[in-house]
Design a protein around this motif. Structure first.
Motif, short mmCIF file in Angstrom:
data_model
loop_
_atom_site.label_atom_id
_atom_site.label_comp_id
_atom_site.label_asym_id
_atom_site.label_seq_id
_atom_site.Cartn_x
_atom_site.Cartn_y
_atom_site.Cartn_z
N ILE A 191 0.85 -1.19 0.00
CA ILE A 191 0.00 0.00 0.00
C ILE A 191 0.88 1.24 0.00
O ILE A 191 1.78 1.38 0.84
CB ILE A 191 -0.95 0.04 1.22
N ASP A 192 0.62 2.15 -0.93
CA ASP A 192 1.34 3.43 -0.94
C ASP A 192 1.03 4.22 0.32
O ASP A 192 -0.02 4.04 0.96
CB ASP A 192 0.92 4.25 -2.16
N LEU A 193 1.90 5.16 0.64
CA LEU A 193 1.72 5.97 1.84
C LEU A 193 0.60 7.00 1.70
O LEU A 193 -0.03 7.36 2.69
CB LEU A 193 3.03 6.69 2.18
N ASP A 194 0.35 7.48 0.48
CA ASP A 194 -0.61 8.57 0.30
C ASP A 194 -2.02 8.04 0.00
O ASP A 194 -2.61 8.33 -1.04
CB ASP A 194 -0.16 9.54 -0.80
N VAL A 195 -2.55 7.25 0.93
CA VAL A 195 -3.91 6.72 0.82
C VAL A 195 -4.65 6.95 2.13
O VAL A 195 -4.05 7.20 3.17
CB VAL A 195 -3.92 5.21 0.48
N VAL A 196 -5.98 6.85 2.04
CA VAL A 196 -6.81 6.80 3.23
C VAL A 196 -7.64 5.52 3.15
O VAL A 196 -8.34 5.29 2.15
CB VAL A 196 -7.72 8.03 3.36
N ILE A 197 -7.54 4.68 4.17
CA ILE A 197 -8.33 3.45 4.22
C ILE A 197 -9.66 3.77 4.88
O ILE A 197 -9.69 4.29 6.00
CB ILE A 197 -7.57 2.35 5.00
N GLY A 232 -19.02 1.53 -1.51
CA GLY A 232 -18.22 0.34 -1.76
C GLY A 232 -16.73 0.56 -1.74
O GLY A 232 -15.96 -0.41 -1.84
N ALA A 233 -16.29 1.80 -1.60
CA ALA A 233 -14.85 2.08 -1.60
C ALA A 233 -14.19 1.54 -0.33
O ALA A 233 -14.76 1.62 0.76
CB ALA A 233 -14.60 3.57 -1.73
N LYS A 234 -12.99 1.03 -0.48
CA LYS A 234 -12.19 0.53 0.64
C LYS A 234 -10.96 1.41 0.89
O LYS A 234 -10.59 1.66 2.03
CB LYS A 234 -11.71 -0.91 0.38
N ILE A 235 -10.33 1.83 -0.21
CA ILE A 235 -9.10 2.63 -0.12
C ILE A 235 -9.22 3.80 -1.09
O ILE A 235 -9.56 3.61 -2.26
CB ILE A 235 -7.86 1.79 -0.44
N VAL A 236 -8.92 4.99 -0.61
CA VAL A 236 -8.91 6.20 -1.44
C VAL A 236 -7.46 6.59 -1.68
O VAL A 236 -6.71 6.82 -0.72
CB VAL A 236 -9.68 7.35 -0.77
N ALA A 237 -7.07 6.67 -2.95
CA ALA A 237 -5.70 7.03 -3.32
C ALA A 237 -5.59 8.53 -3.58
O ALA A 237 -6.40 9.09 -4.32
CB ALA A 237 -5.27 6.24 -4.55
N PHE A 238 -4.59 9.15 -2.99
CA PHE A 238 -4.33 10.58 -3.16
C PHE A 238 -3.09 10.75 -4.03
O PHE A 238 -2.04 11.19 -3.56
CB PHE A 238 -4.14 11.26 -1.80
N HIS A 239 -3.19 10.39 -5.30
CA HIS A 239 -2.06 10.53 -6.21
C HIS A 239 -1.98 11.98 -6.69
O HIS A 239 -2.98 12.64 -6.93
CB HIS A 239 -2.22 9.57 -7.39
#
Length: 250
Positions: A100-106, A212-219
């Protein structure tokens, strides 16, 4: 899916100065809340300063590829050092591993990421129509894809000429091997593409979590602390302060 007794791994990597130790600490806290399978959380890094003592920290491994082992400047960009996660062996780690990348919110339980059968699961890149995956979240078995390191070691110039970044290199090669599969649509979402209201509405409504989202990516921009503060990082995009990011990040 792993048996009830099998320990799985969650792996992240931090190098350079782009992300501080708080990103590792917050990711660890989110995993602890949202993964109920027996697991190890491991951070590979070139600087352990500030990382919580209860997190397993290991040096980014030497992999026999000079550019990575000597930290050539190009290897710091575009995610390339993530390829070291495919080292065989990788310390004492074995078995199913979720990177898992660091810039995410679970934002929900992530046990499901260990359920599908397959050799390499990854996000389908949202804005590309080819096989490219987004490696913000991928699952594999430790040691299974060390051939990718050998490919770079033996054919660096040829391989780098084909791609723009690490995720194109990894996912296009695994697709060619017939090993690439994608997470079910909606499990991993983009903050910019899927959470922000469209058009002018982002001036009046804050970002929401898609069903339904589990992980939000902040790219790219914004990063989670920017979203909390209501800073977009781009002149053309409005981001109102996001309470759920404040509540869930860390």
């Amino acid at each position: 899916m792993p048996t009830t007794q099998q320990t799985v791994n969650v792996l992240c990597i931090k190098w350079g100065k782009k992300y501080g130790p708080d990103y590792v600490n917050k990711l660890h806290a989110m995993v602890q809340r949202n993964l109920t399978l027996p697991h190890r959380f491991v951070c590979l890094t070139d600087d352990a300063d500030g990382i919580d003592d209860n997190i397993e920290v290991k040096e980014i491994p030497m992999v026999g590829f000079k550019d990575f082992d000597e930290r050539q400047p190009w290897s710091f960009g575009h995610g390339w050092l993530k390829v070291t996660s495919f080292a065989d062996p990788l310390y004492d780690l074995t078995g199913p591993t979720l990177f898992i990348d660091l810039d995410v919110v679970i934002v929900d339980n992530i046990n499901c990421f260990f359920e599908p059968d397959g050799e390499f699961f990854v996000i389908k890149e949202w804005d590309k129509s080819d096989a490219t995956g987004n490696t913000s979240v991928y699952r594999y078995t430790i040691g299974a894809h060390s051939d990718l390191i050998e490919l770079l070691k033996n054919h660096k110039e040829r391989e780098l000429a084909k791609v723009r970044n690490e995720q194109e290199f990894v996912t296009q090669n695994l697709a060619a091997q017939g090993k690439l599969q994608y997470w079910p649509e909606g499990w991993c979402v983009s903050f910019k593409r899927h959470c922000l209201p469209k058009g002018i509405m982002n001036w009046f409504k804050p970002a929401t979590i898609p069903s339904g989202a589990k992980i939000v990516a902040f790219h790219g921009k914004p990063n989670p602390p920017d979203a909390i503060a209501g800073i977009s990082g781009k002149w053309y995009r409005r981001v109102l302060p996001v309470q759920w990011v404040k509540d869930m990040w860390g």
